[in-house]
Scaffold this active site. Sequence first.
Site, short mmCIF file in Angstrom:
data_model
loop_
_atom_site.label_atom_id
_atom_site.label_comp_id
_atom_site.label_asym_id
_atom_site.label_seq_id
_atom_site.Cartn_x
_atom_site.Cartn_y
_atom_site.Cartn_z
N ASN A 88 -33.25 58.76 45.74
CA ASN A 88 -32.59 59.97 46.19
C ASN A 88 -31.31 59.54 46.89
OD1 ASN A 88 -33.12 59.61 49.11
ND2 ASN A 88 -35.24 60.02 48.53
N ASP A 120 -46.21 49.71 35.36
CA ASP A 120 -45.73 49.79 36.74
C ASP A 120 -44.41 49.02 36.82
OD1 ASP A 120 -45.23 49.45 39.47
OD2 ASP A 120 -47.26 48.81 39.94
N ILE A 121 -43.33 49.71 37.08
CA ILE A 121 -42.02 49.06 37.09
C ILE A 121 -41.93 47.98 38.17
CG2 ILE A 121 -40.84 50.69 38.65
CD1 ILE A 121 -38.44 50.49 36.59
N ASP A 124 -39.43 55.78 43.44
CA ASP A 124 -38.70 55.37 44.64
C ASP A 124 -39.67 54.85 45.71
OD1 ASP A 124 -36.54 55.01 46.40
OD2 ASP A 124 -36.40 57.13 46.91
N GLY A 179 -39.87 64.32 35.64
CA GLY A 179 -40.83 64.55 36.72
C GLY A 179 -40.29 65.52 37.75
N VAL A 180 -40.31 65.14 39.02
CA VAL A 180 -39.98 66.08 40.10
C VAL A 180 -38.55 66.58 40.06
CG1 VAL A 180 -41.78 65.21 41.64
CG2 VAL A 180 -39.47 64.29 41.81
N TYR A 181 -37.64 65.87 39.36
CA TYR A 181 -36.26 66.36 39.26
C TYR A 181 -36.08 67.34 38.10
CZ TYR A 181 -34.10 63.56 42.96
OH TYR A 181 -33.71 63.04 44.18
N GLY A 185 -42.83 59.01 44.22
CA GLY A 185 -42.75 58.53 42.84
C GLY A 185 -42.30 57.09 42.73
#
Length: 184
Positions: A23, A9-10, A33, A123-125, A31
């Site tokens: 974003n 976990d960052i 962010d 991931g989502v990008y 995510g």
Amino acid sequence: MLIEAVLGDITTQDVDVIVNAANSSLLGGGGVDGAIHAAAGPGLLAACHELRATTLPDGLPVGDAVVTPGFDLTARWVIHTVGPNRHRGETDPVLLSSCFARPLELAVGLDAASIAFPAVSAGVYGWAVEDVARIAVGTVRVWQEGTEAGWTPGHPRPHGIEVVRFVLFSQNALDAFRSELDRA
């Protein structure tokens, strides 16, 4: 300089700087962010609103980066960067590389000794994690070589960064980054 990859976990990393895969609005999202905004508390969102009201009225451009305090995080600073979104046709690897180089440059200006990165744009990008790993690790290595040119062992490093850590969200991502780190 130690370059490493870990599963975790960052938001809990004991480093000077964590990098947010933001974003362009800087106002939170999903995510990494969303996790960073949640862990940092309301001060981070307020700081991002201030950036949007002053220096970044159109948002943060893809490939660029900006610094805020870390607020409730262990990290003193958050460096937000906007990765390219393949689903929007943003396929230039130079833009993705900049998401790793710009935060390193900003971290040096903060006199940071350690920085943690997520797998920006994976991931989502829509970027394949193997491509992100290759570009991220390659960018950090090129940056390290460029900043340490002329460095003599026994003297302080020219940039002060001692640890670059990639904090990955899955075993697959960790394997991709470790594979790149194992390449000579």
